[in-house]
Scaffold this active site. Structure first.
Site, PDB file in Angstrom:
ATOM      1  N   LYS A 175       0.092  -3.922  -2.793  1.00 39.59           N
ATOM      2  CA  LYS A 175       0.348  -3.143  -1.577  1.00 39.59           C
ATOM      3  C   LYS A 175      -0.652  -2.006  -1.384  1.00 39.59           C
ATOM      4  O   LYS A 175      -0.955  -1.621  -0.260  1.00 39.59           O
ATOM      5  CB  LYS A 175       1.767  -2.582  -1.607  1.00 39.59           C
ATOM      6  CG  LYS A 175       2.874  -3.649  -1.633  1.00 39.59           C
ATOM      7  CD  LYS A 175       3.045  -4.322  -0.281  1.00 39.59           C
ATOM      8  CE  LYS A 175       4.163  -5.356  -0.295  1.00 39.59           C
ATOM      9  NZ  LYS A 175       4.268  -6.098   0.976  1.00 39.59           N
ATOM     10  N   GLU A 222       7.746   1.696   6.288  1.00 45.11           N
ATOM     11  CA  GLU A 222       8.991   1.059   5.879  1.00 45.11           C
ATOM     12  C   GLU A 222       8.764   0.510   4.479  1.00 45.11           C
ATOM     13  O   GLU A 222       7.626   0.341   4.051  1.00 45.11           O
ATOM     14  CB  GLU A 222       9.341  -0.093   6.838  1.00 45.11           C
ATOM     15  CG  GLU A 222       8.717  -1.447   6.494  1.00 45.11           C
ATOM     16  CD  GLU A 222       7.194  -1.494   6.600  1.00 45.11           C
ATOM     17  OE1 GLU A 222       6.619  -0.606   7.244  1.00 45.11           O
ATOM     18  OE2 GLU A 222       6.576  -2.409   6.021  1.00 45.11           O
ATOM     19  N   SER A 272       1.450 -10.851  -7.655  1.00 40.55           N
ATOM     20  CA  SER A 272       1.334  -9.744  -6.704  1.00 40.55           C
ATOM     21  C   SER A 272       1.824  -8.405  -7.234  1.00 40.55           C
ATOM     22  O   SER A 272       1.440  -7.363  -6.717  1.00 40.55           O
ATOM     23  CB  SER A 272       2.074 -10.084  -5.415  1.00 40.55           C
ATOM     24  OG  SER A 272       3.416 -10.424  -5.695  1.00 40.55           O
TER      25      SER A 272
HETATM   26  C1  LIG Z   1       5.142  -7.392  -5.805  1.00 46.68           C
HETATM   27  C2  LIG Z   1       5.381  -7.852  -4.401  1.00 46.68           C
HETATM   28  N1  LIG Z   1       4.992  -9.077  -4.042  1.00 46.68           N
HETATM   29  C3  LIG Z   1       5.197  -9.550  -2.806  1.00 46.68           C
HETATM   30  C4  LIG Z   1       5.846  -8.806  -1.853  1.00 46.68           C
HETATM   31  C5  LIG Z   1       6.090  -9.422  -0.512  1.00 46.68           C
HETATM   32  O1  LIG Z   1       5.260  -8.949   0.491  1.00 46.68           O
HETATM   33  P1  LIG Z   1       4.068  -9.818   1.049  1.00 46.68           P
HETATM   34  O2  LIG Z   1       4.624 -11.163   1.390  1.00 46.68           O
HETATM   35  O3  LIG Z   1       3.620  -9.057   2.244  1.00 46.68           O
HETATM   36  O4  LIG Z   1       3.022  -9.914   0.032  1.00 46.68           O
HETATM   37  C6  LIG Z   1       6.265  -7.508  -2.161  1.00 46.68           C
HETATM   38  C7  LIG Z   1       6.933  -6.690  -1.153  1.00 46.68           C
HETATM   39  O5  LIG Z   1       7.526  -5.700  -1.357  1.00 46.68           O
HETATM   40  C8  LIG Z   1       6.027  -7.033  -3.477  1.00 46.68           C
HETATM   41  O6  LIG Z   1       6.439  -5.801  -3.839  1.00 46.68           O
END
Ligand SMILES: Cc1ncc(COP(=O)(O)O)c(C=O)c1O
Lengths: 255, 402
Positions: free
Chosen positions: B86, B108, B383
């Protein structure tokens, strides 16, 4: 000329200010809502269709919508309620765009027009995205009521006002619907910006909460839309309180 | 790929109140200028190195590979500052806000990772920050609530609707309509009205650019599959964008299957229909009157009834493929990564890991470039890290053994 515009022009040419209260469909119950739609204090009544994610609404209207949905009244049920209501002033509806998109623009307009509804106010559909819906509304004889904001550039005010076929909705303040202590000083500037580019009625809305504010707003505008202050009474106090508020606003506007 | 109306094919666009039109047009202009300004790009790259810690490693997960039956490479966004991808986005957007002369930041958050990353960027640049968070998420992502407060952000819990990410976005949009003149809204995924999906995707594509380069360096070839979890879709788009032109690389997005079967879920691409949510036309979960449905996922970051328009378009065009993984599968995968590699992942990417555990064996057979007996290579977007989810997982485990 749409039926809504025809009606409002008649009020205006009689030298009176236009009063359009907003009611949330089905609140506090179906019967009371239906009775309120016949009020002879209002020149038109804006009917809010309940929606799950009302991002232009503050807590009063948002919670009234949640309550309607919890009571089994969705946007299409709300249209049916209006269709079954006794005769009364013209009733444009205020709805977010997704229910229209979901049913299909033409089918939605057909259903609304068949139900005797006078026009459409769609707060999350800006000029650039509204072309096909405006065409569908026109084909079904529905008035289009666009919103002009304090942040609209002069160029945008002109383009937006040119799409209006009911009235121009002049948003008096930055923010969502809600009861406010005083009328924003931006109100008269928005009205003036609209006046410069349209002959249609201009109504101030969002943030007009009391008979005194209505009187003040109508000194430059052709009338007012009052939402949260009405819906608060609709939710908390019921029929008599709403009617007496209507009367108070009417009196202030006629003074 | 986005057109001048902000559309990805039939998806995207700009469905916002007139009061916000001036702001989104101003943002589009400022963004276009900044992104083509070498000075802005240099400043951003320096921040990505010094503040975020980029590039993040591409890590060969050897023991997991054995378990899965394919060669698994993890793009370690969990090692980015604050523990998730993020921050790639928030550093870029707050830098843009500064350039635009905005003096107040709002955001948000669902899992709290975007809130923490925004609060971090705001603290770095010395700007006040308000974060909206559904009250359900405030409870289940408590660690991140404390972090945001420590970082000096004001946290506003949102009780409306499902009290999750969707409702937090509504509340942030309401704040933005009210304070549009001085406030910059840092949206946390590839969602929202144009130009937001494009801004966030552009700021996240560094993930895919690095990963492609690192994969070639490490293995000498491209992966057979690239896999990521999809909430709003920002980490997946960021990773996928590095491989759009590599037709032979299969792109796979994994949504929240929630309870599984007929139960509640967050799978808006595989089970949703076209509609408008938060300013864009995309695929979403809704009822037969067009009311937005409540999503469900054990992971707050995937608990969202919509998805970014670029994903809806990738799904329609067939360039990317989408499946879902359930809460239970994600929990099992969460444990598997911890045990095999010593990495505790967030519950969001655990959904992508669940797909690997389920389909890993099959990945080699899909590759047309290698003999069928050879294992395939999968590059997975890890992620974020799982500290924020430890309490949730502990509760589920305690309930299962009691
Ligand atoms: C570690 C992590 N992965 C994925 C997401 C999902 O978001 P996005 O689909 O935008 O990557 C989040 C959202 O809070 C997250 O904290």
């Amino acid at each position: 000329m749409t039926a809504l515009l025809h009606h409002l022009e008649a009020v205006r040419s009689a030298g009176r200010k236009i009063f359009v209260p907003y009611l949330m469909a089905g609140i506090p119950d179906r019967v009371t809502f239906s009775d309120l739609l016949a009020s002879d204090q209002a020149d038109a009544i804006e009917v809010g269709l309940p929606f799950s994610d009302p991002l232009m609404d503050g807590p009063v209207i948002a919670e009234a919508g949640e309550r309607a949905i919890a009571g089994g009244i969705g946007p299409l049920d709300a249209i049916d309620l209006v269709a079954q209501a006794p005769a009364g002033p013209p009733r444009p509806v205020m709805t977010y765009y997704n229910p229209i998109h979901h049913l299909g623009e033409d089918e939605f307009c057909r259903r609304v027009a068949t139900g005797g509804i006078a026009g459409l106010i769609v707060p999350d559909l800006p000029l650039e995205e509204s072309g096909s819906l405006r065409a569908a509304a026109a084909a079904h004889g529905l008035a289009w009521v666009p919103l002009v904001a304090p942040t609209s550039s002069p160029q945008r005010v002109m383009s937006i006002a040119a799409t209006a076929t009911g009235f121009v909705y002049a948003v008096s303040t930055l923010g969502v619907t809600g009861v406010r202590d005083s009328l924003s000083e931006r109100s008269s500037r928005v009205v003036e910006a609209c006046r410069a580019v349209t002959d249609l009625p201009i109504l101030v809305g969002i943030g007009v909460s009391t008979p005194e504010q209505a009187h003040e707003a109508a000194s430059t505008a052709d009338g007012v839309v009052i939402g949260s202050a009405v819906v608060k009474r609709q939710v908390e106090e019921g029929h008599a309180a709403v009617e007496s508020f209507f009367t108070a606003v009417r009196t202030a506007l006629d003074a | 790929m986005v057109d001048e109306h902000g559309r990805y094919g039939e998806f995207g666009g700009r469905y916002v109140p007139e009061a916000l039109m001036g702001a989104v047009l101003e943002l589009e202009k400022a963004w276009t200028e900044a992104w083509s300004d070498p000075g802005f790009r240099r400043e951003l790259d320096a921040l990505l190195a010094a503040v975020v810690g980029r590039p993040t490693p591409l890590y060969e997960a050897k023991r997991l590979s054995e378990r899965v039956g394919a060669r698994v490479l993890l793009k370690r966004e969990d090692l980015a500052h604050t523990g998730a991808h993020k921050i790639n986005n928030t550093i870029g957007q707050v830098l843009l806000a500064k350039r635009m002369g905005k003096t107040r930041i709002i955001a948000e958050t669902g899992a709290g990772q975007h809130g923490v990353a925004t609060a971090t960027a705001a603290a770095y640049f010395g700007l006040p920050c308000v974060v909206f968070m559904g009250s359900t998420d405030v409870e289940r992502q408590h660690l991140n609530v404390v972090r945001m407060e420590l970082l000096g952000a004001e946290l506003v819990p949102v009780d409306a609707g499902s009290a999750t990410l969707k409702d937090a976005v509504n509340e942030a949009l309401r704040d933005w309509v009210t304070n549009v003149e001085d406030t910059y809204y840092v949206i946390g995924s590839v969602v929202g009205p144009h130009p937001y999906p494009e801004i966030v995707a552009s700021l996240q594509q560094v993930i895919g650019e690095e990963a492609r380069r690192q994969c070639l360096q490490l293995t000498g070839e491209l992966p057979d599959e690239v896999v990521a979890c999809v909430g709003g879709g920002s980490n997946a788009i960021g990773l996928f964008r590095g491989f759009y032109d590599d037709d032979e690389v299969r792109l796979v997005g994994i949504e929240a299957g929630g309870e599984g079967g007929e139960g509640a879920h967050g799978a808006s691409i595989t089970r949703g229909t076209p509609g408008i949510l938060h300013g864009a036309r995309s695929l979403l979960l809704q009822d037969d009157e067009g009311l937005i449905a409540h999503a469900h996922s054990i992971s707050a970051g995937l608990d969202y009834p919509g998805v970014g328009p670029e994903h809806a378009w990738l799904a329609r065009s067939g360039r990317a493929h989408y499946e879902s993984a359930t809460d239970a599968e994600a929990l099992a995968a969460f444990a598997a990564l911890a045990e095999t590699e010593g990495i505790i992942p967030a519950l969001e990417p655990s959904h992508a890991l669940a797909y690997l555990l389920r389909s890993g064996e099959g990945i080699r057979s899909r590759s047309s470039r290698r003999p069928a007996e050879q294992k395939g290579t999968v590059l997975l977007g890890l992620s974020g890290r799982g500290d924020k989810d430890v309490e949730t997982v502990a509760k589920v485990r305690a309930a299962a053994t009691s």
